[in-house]
Design a protein around this motif. Structure first.
Motif, PDB file in Angstrom:
ATOM      1  N   MET A  48       0.847  -1.173   0.191  1.00 28.46           N
ATOM      2  CA  MET A  48       0.059  -0.001   0.002  1.00 28.46           C
ATOM      3  C   MET A  48       0.813   1.302  -0.079  1.00 28.46           C
ATOM      4  O   MET A  48       0.329   2.456  -0.409  1.00 28.46           O
ATOM      5  CB  MET A  48      -1.011  -0.188   1.232  1.00 28.46           C
ATOM      6  CG  MET A  48      -1.951  -0.911   1.126  1.00 28.46           C
ATOM      7  SD  MET A  48      -2.926  -0.755  -0.444  1.00 28.46           S
ATOM      8  CE  MET A  48      -3.948  -2.072  -0.391  1.00 28.46           C
ATOM      9  N   ALA A  74      -4.471   0.351   6.032  1.00 30.72           N
ATOM     10  CA  ALA A  74      -4.424  -1.110   5.443  1.00 30.72           C
ATOM     11  C   ALA A  74      -5.070  -1.973   6.214  1.00 30.72           C
ATOM     12  O   ALA A  74      -5.751  -2.846   5.616  1.00 30.72           O
ATOM     13  CB  ALA A  74      -2.859  -1.657   5.379  1.00 30.72           C
ATOM     14  N   SER A  77      -8.876  -1.972   5.533  1.00 27.89           N
ATOM     15  CA  SER A  77      -8.805  -2.276   3.649  1.00 27.89           C
ATOM     16  C   SER A  77      -9.385  -3.557   3.472  1.00 27.89           C
ATOM     17  O   SER A  77      -8.711  -4.630   4.205  1.00 27.89           O
ATOM     18  CB  SER A  77      -7.768  -1.725   2.943  1.00 27.89           C
ATOM     19  OG  SER A  77      -7.386  -0.203   3.275  1.00 27.89           O
ATOM     20  N   LEU A  90     -10.398   0.648  -0.383  1.00 26.88           N
ATOM     21  CA  LEU A  90      -9.204   1.206   0.601  1.00 26.88           C
ATOM     22  C   LEU A  90      -9.854   2.063   1.583  1.00 26.88           C
ATOM     23  O   LEU A  90     -10.746   2.908   1.105  1.00 26.88           O
ATOM     24  CB  LEU A  90      -8.238   1.533  -0.404  1.00 26.88           C
ATOM     25  CG  LEU A  90      -7.509   0.564  -1.349  1.00 26.88           C
ATOM     26  CD1 LEU A  90      -6.356   1.361  -2.190  1.00 26.88           C
ATOM     27  CD2 LEU A  90      -6.883  -0.645  -0.793  1.00 26.88           C
TER      28      LEU A  90
END
Length: 221
Positions: A48, A74, A77, A90
């Protein structure tokens, strides 16, 4: 043989070369949605910061790398691998619209996903993106359309049957219909009697012939 070696070399380079997958994106205040279009993707790796994607499909390696326009979380997500694509949802670290998904020069393989796009002023009504498993909002809205049968209330127009109240004109019965009928019968009877007298007078006719003859004899004498 040079020709055979050249072909083999080209095929080897082709296998070692990576392709850039087509990536579609959309956003909401809290989320960024990415759809990576690769059929039957295998060996998927994802990072990411910066955004790095890599997978294989049918002997071809697909990869892409760019710096996202904002920071994401993250841990919140998600990723969903489907037969024809990989979908990424995300979570933005800070709410707000980015208006672009990456920084830097234009990438020809990255485009807006208009099927999932909602303008800022329409986001409240549009809800979340249905393509990422949040179809609940869509089904409830259609079910709400079922409320339209409330139009059945138009049946209230049946109240027009109240026009039957025009029968209230029968209120003229306040004139005492019995007396009115008696009066009408009396008038008819009176007319019938008057007609009978006229018939009697008509029946008198001319005087008898005998009387007429007798008068003539007296005159001649």
């Amino acid at each position: 043989v040079p020709g055979i070696l050249g072909t083999f070399d080209r095929e080897l380079k082709k296998q070692n070369m990576s392709s850039h997958p087509r990536i579609l994106w959309a956003e909401r205040e809290e989320w960024v949605y990415l759809t990576v279009e690769v059929v039957d993707a295998k060996d998927i790796t994802l990072e990411m910061s910066p955004f790095k994607f890599k997978c294989t499909s049918g002997g071809t390696t697909y990869e892409e790398e760019f710096e996202l326009a904002g920071e994401i979380v993250a841990e919140e997500s998600t990723q969903s691998t489907k037969p024809r694509c990989i979908e990424l949802k995300l979570k933005k670290k800070e709410e707000g619209y980015w208006n672009k998904v990456y920084k830097g020069k234009k990438l020809q393989n990255v485009a807006v996903d208009w099927n999932k796009w909602v303008d800022e002023d329409e986001e409240g009504a549009g809800g979340d993106v249905g393509g990422f498993g949040d179809m609940g909002d869509m089904s409830s809205m259609m079910g709400g359309m079922g409320g339209m049968p409330g139009m059945g209330g138009m049946g209230g127009m049946g109240g027009m049957g109240g026009m039957g109240g025009m029968g209230g004109m029968g209120g003229m019965g306040g004139m005492d219909m019995e007396k009115l009928m008696a009066q009408m019968k009396a008038e008819e009877a009176a007319k019938g009697d008057a007609g009978g007298d006229e018939d009697d007078e008509d029946d008198d006719g001319p005087p008898p012939l005998e009387e007429a003859g007798a008068g003539q004899e007296q005159k001649e004498g």
